[in-house]
Design a protein around this motif. Structure first.
Motif, PDB file in Angstrom:
ATOM      1  N   CYS A 181       0.842  -1.207   0.000  1.00  0.00           N
ATOM      2  CA  CYS A 181       0.000   0.000   0.000  1.00  0.00           C
ATOM      3  C   CYS A 181       0.874   1.254   0.000  1.00  0.00           C
ATOM      4  CB  CYS A 181      -0.935   0.003   1.209  1.00  0.00           C
ATOM      5  SG  CYS A 181      -2.212  -1.257   1.126  1.00  0.00           S
ATOM      6  N   GLU A 182       1.952   1.234   0.771  1.00  0.00           N
ATOM      7  CA  GLU A 182       2.840   2.399   0.832  1.00  0.00           C
ATOM      8  C   GLU A 182       3.495   2.662  -0.523  1.00  0.00           C
ATOM      9  OE1 GLU A 182       6.664   4.165   3.328  1.00  0.00           O
ATOM     10  OE2 GLU A 182       6.058   2.093   3.631  1.00  0.00           O
ATOM     11  N   GLU A 183       3.924   1.607  -1.202  1.00  0.00           N
ATOM     12  CA  GLU A 183       4.544   1.771  -2.523  1.00  0.00           C
ATOM     13  C   GLU A 183       3.540   2.309  -3.544  1.00  0.00           C
ATOM     14  OE1 GLU A 183       7.936  -1.763  -2.263  1.00  0.00           O
ATOM     15  OE2 GLU A 183       5.892  -2.262  -2.881  1.00  0.00           O
ATOM     16  N   GLN A 184       2.303   1.827  -3.495  1.00  0.00           N
ATOM     17  CA  GLN A 184       1.255   2.332  -4.384  1.00  0.00           C
ATOM     18  C   GLN A 184       0.981   3.803  -4.115  1.00  0.00           C
ATOM     19  OE1 GLN A 184      -2.315  -0.029  -4.252  1.00  0.00           O
ATOM     20  NE2 GLN A 184      -1.202  -1.938  -4.607  1.00  0.00           N
ATOM     21  N   LEU A 185       0.935   4.171  -2.834  1.00  0.00           N
ATOM     22  CA  LEU A 185       0.694   5.559  -2.446  1.00  0.00           C
ATOM     23  C   LEU A 185       1.806   6.458  -2.988  1.00  0.00           C
ATOM     24  CD1 LEU A 185      -0.978   7.596  -0.782  1.00  0.00           C
ATOM     25  CD2 LEU A 185       0.485   7.017   1.171  1.00  0.00           C
ATOM     26  N   ARG A 186       3.044   6.054  -2.806  1.00  0.00           N
ATOM     27  CA  ARG A 186       4.187   6.825  -3.308  1.00  0.00           C
ATOM     28  C   ARG A 186       4.132   6.978  -4.831  1.00  0.00           C
ATOM     29  NH1 ARG A 186       8.832   7.464  -0.157  1.00  0.00           N
ATOM     30  NH2 ARG A 186       8.563   6.723   1.968  1.00  0.00           N
ATOM     31  N   ARG A 187       3.844   5.876  -5.530  1.00  0.00           N
ATOM     32  CA  ARG A 187       3.776   5.902  -6.992  1.00  0.00           C
ATOM     33  C   ARG A 187       2.658   6.835  -7.471  1.00  0.00           C
ATOM     34  NH1 ARG A 187       0.547   3.069  -9.982  1.00  0.00           N
ATOM     35  NH2 ARG A 187       0.245   1.425  -8.427  1.00  0.00           N
ATOM     36  N   ASN A 188       1.489   6.738  -6.852  1.00  0.00           N
ATOM     37  CA  ASN A 188       0.361   7.581  -7.256  1.00  0.00           C
ATOM     38  C   ASN A 188       0.644   9.058  -7.018  1.00  0.00           C
ATOM     39  OD1 ASN A 188      -1.218   5.433  -8.142  1.00  0.00           O
ATOM     40  ND2 ASN A 188      -2.203   5.161  -6.156  1.00  0.00           N
ATOM     41  N   CYS A 189       1.195   9.401  -5.861  1.00  0.00           N
ATOM     42  CA  CYS A 189       1.517  10.803  -5.566  1.00  0.00           C
ATOM     43  C   CYS A 189       2.566  11.335  -6.530  1.00  0.00           C
ATOM     44  CB  CYS A 189       2.010  10.947  -4.123  1.00  0.00           C
ATOM     45  SG  CYS A 189       0.728  10.709  -2.883  1.00  0.00           S
TER      46      CYS A 189
END
Length: 114
Positions: A10-18
């Protein structure tokens, strides 16, 4: 035997999306739509779910926060800090951008009309 691909946390997805949102705003006029037209702030604003105004004491425009994702990660574009701020559970991530699509000017004009 085929190599297994590690799924994103989830953290990696959040970073990628931002990061992707920040890069899109920074790239600005360099982006083309699927039809080959120039990318405009009007087109970008179509994907905004909610606007949160940040005003001075006299209620004049200072900045805004724009909710661009919700439900899983909540992602806000913050024009006061020029950051894309993402929240997902206990994870938080911010990525800076340069406003090359004129979001701040657009929102200031929108605020004055209201």
């Amino acid at each position: 035997m085929s190599a297994l691909r590690k799924s994103e946390t989830c953290e990696e997805q959040l970073r990628r999306n931002c990061k992707n949102i920040a890069e899109e705003i920074t790239a600005g006029k360099e982006i083309k739509t699927k039809e080959g037209d120039d990318f405009t702030v009007d087109l970008w604003m179509e994907g905004v779910y909610s606007k949160e105004w940040i005003t001075h004491e006299d209620h004049s425009y200072k900045a805004a926060r724009l909710l661009v994702a919700g439900g899983g990660p909540n992602i806000w574009v913050n024009l006061q800090t020029n950051t894309v701020d993402g929240y997902w559970g206990c994870d938080k991530y911010s990525h800076g951008f340069v406003d090359n699509i004129g979001l701040d000017d657009y929102l200031e004009e929108m605020h004055e009309i209201q």
